[in-house]
Design an enzyme around this catalytic site. Structure first.
Site, PDB file in Angstrom:
ATOM      1  CD  GLU A 248      45.466 -86.609 -10.886  1.00 43.27           C
ATOM      2  OE1 GLU A 248      45.364 -85.182 -11.241  1.00 43.27           O
ATOM      3  OE2 GLU A 248      44.870 -87.231 -11.705  1.00 43.27           O
TER       4      GLU A 248
ATOM      5  CE  LYS B  42      39.191 -91.911 -18.844  1.00 45.84           C
ATOM      6  NZ  LYS B  42      39.513 -91.853 -18.007  1.00 45.84           N
TER       7      LYS B  42
ATOM      8  NE  ARG C  91      31.499 -91.598 -24.356  1.00 50.50           N
ATOM      9  CZ  ARG C  91      31.887 -90.673 -25.145  1.00 50.50           C
ATOM     10  NH1 ARG C  91      32.917 -91.294 -25.621  1.00 50.50           N
ATOM     11  NH2 ARG C  91      32.122 -89.431 -25.733  1.00 50.50           N
TER      12      ARG C  91
ATOM     13  CG  ASN D 132      26.708 -88.084 -26.215  1.00 55.49           C
ATOM     14  OD1 ASN D 132      27.432 -87.907 -25.204  1.00 55.49           O
ATOM     15  ND2 ASN D 132      28.469 -88.145 -26.867  1.00 55.49           N
ATOM     16  N   GLY D 133      24.404 -85.375 -25.988  1.00 56.04           N
ATOM     17  CA  GLY D 133      24.491 -84.562 -26.261  1.00 56.04           C
ATOM     18  C   GLY D 133      23.578 -83.346 -25.619  1.00 56.04           C
TER      19      GLY D 133
ATOM     20  CG  HIS E 108      49.180 -68.501   4.477  1.00 55.89           C
ATOM     21  ND1 HIS E 108      49.043 -66.959   5.068  1.00 55.89           N
ATOM     22  CD2 HIS E 108      50.586 -68.935   4.188  1.00 55.89           C
ATOM     23  CE1 HIS E 108      50.145 -67.009   5.323  1.00 55.89           C
ATOM     24  NE2 HIS E 108      50.748 -67.833   3.933  1.00 55.89           N
TER      25      HIS E 108
ATOM     26  CD1 TRP F 278      28.197 -89.033 -16.131  1.00 51.67           C
ATOM     27  CD2 TRP F 278      27.161 -87.242 -16.603  1.00 51.67           C
ATOM     28  NE1 TRP F 278      27.564 -87.819 -15.527  1.00 51.67           N
ATOM     29  CE2 TRP F 278      27.830 -86.512 -15.864  1.00 51.67           C
ATOM     30  CE3 TRP F 278      26.255 -86.201 -17.090  1.00 51.67           C
ATOM     31  CZ2 TRP F 278      27.422 -85.693 -15.235  1.00 51.67           C
ATOM     32  CZ3 TRP F 278      26.625 -84.983 -17.267  1.00 51.67           C
ATOM     33  CH2 TRP F 278      26.927 -84.690 -16.241  1.00 51.67           C
TER      34      TRP F 278
ATOM     35  CD  GLU G 261      38.517 -88.855 -10.349  1.00 52.67           C
ATOM     36  OE1 GLU G 261      39.441 -88.672 -10.694  1.00 52.67           O
ATOM     37  OE2 GLU G 261      37.692 -88.931 -11.468  1.00 52.67           O
TER      38      GLU G 261
ATOM     39  CB  CYS H   1      25.099 -90.052 -23.939  1.00 58.00           C
ATOM     40  SG  CYS H   1      24.714 -89.473 -21.530  1.00 58.00           S
TER      41      CYS H   1
ATOM     42  CE  LYS I 183      42.639 -89.727 -10.724  1.00 59.15           C
ATOM     43  NZ  LYS I 183      43.052 -88.938 -11.100  1.00 59.15           N
TER      44      LYS I 183
HETATM   45  O1  M6R Z   1      40.102 -86.223 -21.547  1.00 55.43           O
HETATM   46  P1  M6R Z   1      40.273 -85.093 -20.576  1.00 55.43           P
HETATM   47  O2  M6R Z   1      41.881 -84.341 -20.110  1.00 55.43           O
HETATM   48  O3  M6R Z   1      39.959 -83.270 -21.154  1.00 55.43           O
HETATM   49  O4  M6R Z   1      39.483 -84.389 -18.981  1.00 55.43           O
HETATM   50  C1  M6R Z   1      39.214 -83.731 -18.409  1.00 55.43           C
HETATM   51  C2  M6R Z   1      38.673 -83.980 -16.898  1.00 55.43           C
HETATM   52  O5  M6R Z   1      37.139 -84.294 -16.860  1.00 55.43           O
HETATM   53  C3  M6R Z   1      39.332 -85.562 -16.564  1.00 55.43           C
HETATM   54  O6  M6R Z   1      41.298 -85.142 -16.150  1.00 55.43           O
HETATM   55  C4  M6R Z   1      38.746 -85.568 -15.241  1.00 55.43           C
HETATM   56  O7  M6R Z   1      39.637 -84.724 -13.571  1.00 55.43           O
HETATM   57  C5  M6R Z   1      39.591 -86.882 -14.491  1.00 55.43           C
HETATM   58  N1  M6R Z   1      38.188 -87.921 -14.139  1.00 55.43           N
HETATM   59  C6  M6R Z   1      40.389 -87.132 -14.147  1.00 55.43           C
HETATM   60  O8  M6R Z   1      40.383 -88.200 -13.210  1.00 55.43           O
END
Ligand code: M6R
Length: 591
Positions: free
Chosen positions: A463, A586, A27, A99-100, A486, A73, A470, A2, A467
């Protein structure tokens, strides 16, 4: 998660609140809402992304020069208009954004209902509005009532609250959720994050836990939760508001991918600072990396580097798992926490545990974020604000910081010289964008992908798969290439593209064998490798080639870029907004 914003300005507040909250849409984007105060409280809020809600409701059509705003969120209650913030008390005299998470909301709700309060939403946030109402009713000011209300709740919160009974005042409080204060000239702001207010002021105060801010037309006052006035520690922010704009690109993510050569150059400028930090590190016999998501993948590369170049045994832990298994933390262990935002709840929790037993180093992008106040040592990555939900430029900046750390500790100047060439390698990848768009078009309808690599390319495979998942919603599985046989090879058939990361070097021939294995089962091969690698070309259906050969050890930095671009273009081809993928935010500020 949020995002919250509040302001007192000399002009109509709603358009400014809308502009600021747009910059926090990364956010959360389940719903959006604004409340302004001008004699009465005026609220506009609705379900959906900001643009859609604004089209339906005209969010700027409310009067007043002060107000609060929120992007959500959802945690408690569906993403509906009723559950959107601002939330109010029984008589709509108080409006609040949050937020929280309020952990004891069930018992407080029952208690307040018994006392006659009427609830309209399913949110935990509404409790706070009613608690403040309760304390104001017995004669407390908004400030005191807010203070008392926060003492009743357990959990994390960053809030901004207004009351019809005290015009010209906004109260903000923070505990374990980020909140910053913007002290402009005759204009004051509260926000979850700096980019929201950069257009208006660069004078920022970072609130600590259990601190509150009182905004009024006269300026800002910071107090502790017991009401004692504190000094305003103003920081001048170097980030510019342009950095948080798309700058002609269709999406933030694409802009951020293209910024990577400059981000690396900026991050490299901090090598002298890193040398100072590592001067204290010779005593450590063990390293433990802790992180989530993309930052976790950077940590795995950290492990390979520390063990290969320095021979220091290194663990890598997911922050969310660290509370269950902490290994042998002691004063000989350096715990390195990697986080773009510096606000990830799981990582902050892990830091609290680690701080009790070991020295801690945070590698972080956001200046003044919570982790920067709690870790023993800090290395800042110089990526600038990252708005796209999928991490791209912050990932490469994390990698560069880790390489610099290991180079400084091992005094490997040859590697440092080569690291300086990486921005040029990335520029060459970016020149190949049209070719990557063609590959994206060809594979956009696949339902599953495998990403494989060995050694330094294994984290790159993870990674690449993250990507893809997501931002395209395609299932992507990242695997150590040697591990396929395996088990997962059972899944391979001619419907599954396998993306193989094959830089020249130690892992090359073995990964080629793994390519043969999956090809024999019908898989289509997309590879990332050297464009002069004729064998790889002949084994691949498509290749994203890098013009220059780079040492395998540094390959994770440029080799991730074609994977970022491929996911980006598949996302666009599938009609998805890569900056705001569904269900994600984010910054993950809940455990
Ligand atoms: O702010 P942070 O690096 O701690 O965030 C960690 C993950 O939430 C963040 O890397 C998330 O996996 C991204 N959306 C990946 O693209």
């Amino acid at each position: 998660m949020c995002g919250i914003v509040a302001c007192i300005i000399n002009d109509k507040a709603a358009p400014v609140l809308l502009e600021c909250i747009r910059r926090l849409e990364y956010r959360g984007y389940d719903s959006v809402g604004l409340a302004t105060l001008s004699g009465d409280i005026y609220i506009k809020k609705g379900e959906g992304k900001i643009n859609d809600v604004h089209k339906r409701l005209d969010l700027t059509d409310i009067p007043g020069n002060m107000g609060i705003a929120h992007v959500r969120w959802a945690t408690h209650g569906l993403p509906t208009s009723v559950n959107a913030h601002p939330q109010t008390d029984c008589k709509n005299r108080i409006a609040l954004v949050h937020n929280g998470i309020i952990e004891n909301y069930r018992e407080l709700k029952t208690q307040l209902k018994d006392e006659g309060h009427i609830f309209t939403s399913e949110t935990d946030t509404e409790i706070l509005a009613h608690l403040i109402e309760k304390y104001m009713k017995i004669g407390n000011s908004l400030e005191v009532a807010t203070r008392l209300a926060t003492k009743d709740i357990k959990g994390s919160y960053a809030i901004a609250v207004i009351s019809k009974d005290e015009p010209n005042k906004i109260i903000g409080v923070r505990k374990e959720s980020p909140l910053i204060v913007g002290a402009g000239e005759k204009e004051s702001f509260i926000a979850s994050d700096v980019p929201a207010i950069l257009k208006h002021t660069k004078n920022v105060i970072y609130l600590n836990d259990n601190e509150m801010v009182i905004l009024s037309p006269d300026g800002v006052i910071i107090k502790d939760i017991d009401g004692n006035t504190l000094k305003n520690n103003i920081n001048i922010i170097e980030w510019t508001s342009d950095m948080a704009e798309k700058g002609g690109f269709k999406h933030f993510m694409l802009k951020e991918i293209h910024e990577q050569p400059d981000v690396i150059k900026n991050t490299l400028m901090d090598f002298p600072e890193i040398k100072k930090v590592v001067a204290k590190f010779s005593k450590f016999k063990r390293i433990c990396f802790i992180a989530c998501g993309t930052s976790f993948h950077a940590s795995i590369i950290g492990k390979y580097l520390f063990e290969t170049l320095l021979g220091i045994p290194t663990d890598v832990m997911l922050s969310s798992e660290f509370i269950f298994s902490q290994g042998a933390l002691d004063k000989n262990t350096l715990v390195i926490l990697i986080t773009q935002s510096g606000e990830t709840a799981d990582t902050l929790k892990a830091l609290k545990i680690a701080n009790k037993k070991s020295e801690t180093l945070a590698i972080v992008n956001v200046l003044g974020s919570t982790i920067t106040r709690e870790a023993d040592h800090i290395i800042y990555t110089r990526a600038g604000p990252e708005i796209g939900v999928a991490s791209t430029k912050t990932y490469v900046s994390q990698l560069v910081s880790i390489y610099m750390l290991v180079i400084a500790m091992s005094e490997n100047n040859k590697l440092l010289t080569e690291l300086h060439k990486v921005p040029d390698y990335i520029k060459q990848v970016l020149e190949d964008e049209d070719h990557i768009i063609e590959i994206a078009k060809k594979y956009k309808d696949a339902n599953d992908f495998f990403f494989i690599g060995r050694g330094f390319s294994y984290p790159t495979a993870l990674e690449g798969a993250l990507k893809l998942k997501e931002i395209t919603y395609i299932h992507g599985e990242g695997y150590a290439a040697g591990e396929l046989k395996h088990g997962p090879i059972a899944l391979i058939d001619d419907n599954i593209p396998v993306l193989a990361i094959v830089p020249p070097g130690k892992s090359h021939d073995k990964t080629l064998s793994n390519i043969e294995e999956v090809k024999a089962r019908g898989a289509k091969i997309i590879s990332v490798g050297s464009s002069t690698d004729e064998i790889l070309k002949s084994e691949s259906h498509d290749i994203m080639g890098l013009e220059e050969d780079i040492s395998e050890i540094l390959s994770p930095i440029p080799y991730v870029v074609p994977l970022q671009l491929l996911s980006y273009y598949i996302s666009v081809e599938r009609g998805i907004d890569p900056d705001k993928p569904k269900n994600l935010a984010k910054c993950v500020t809940v455990e």
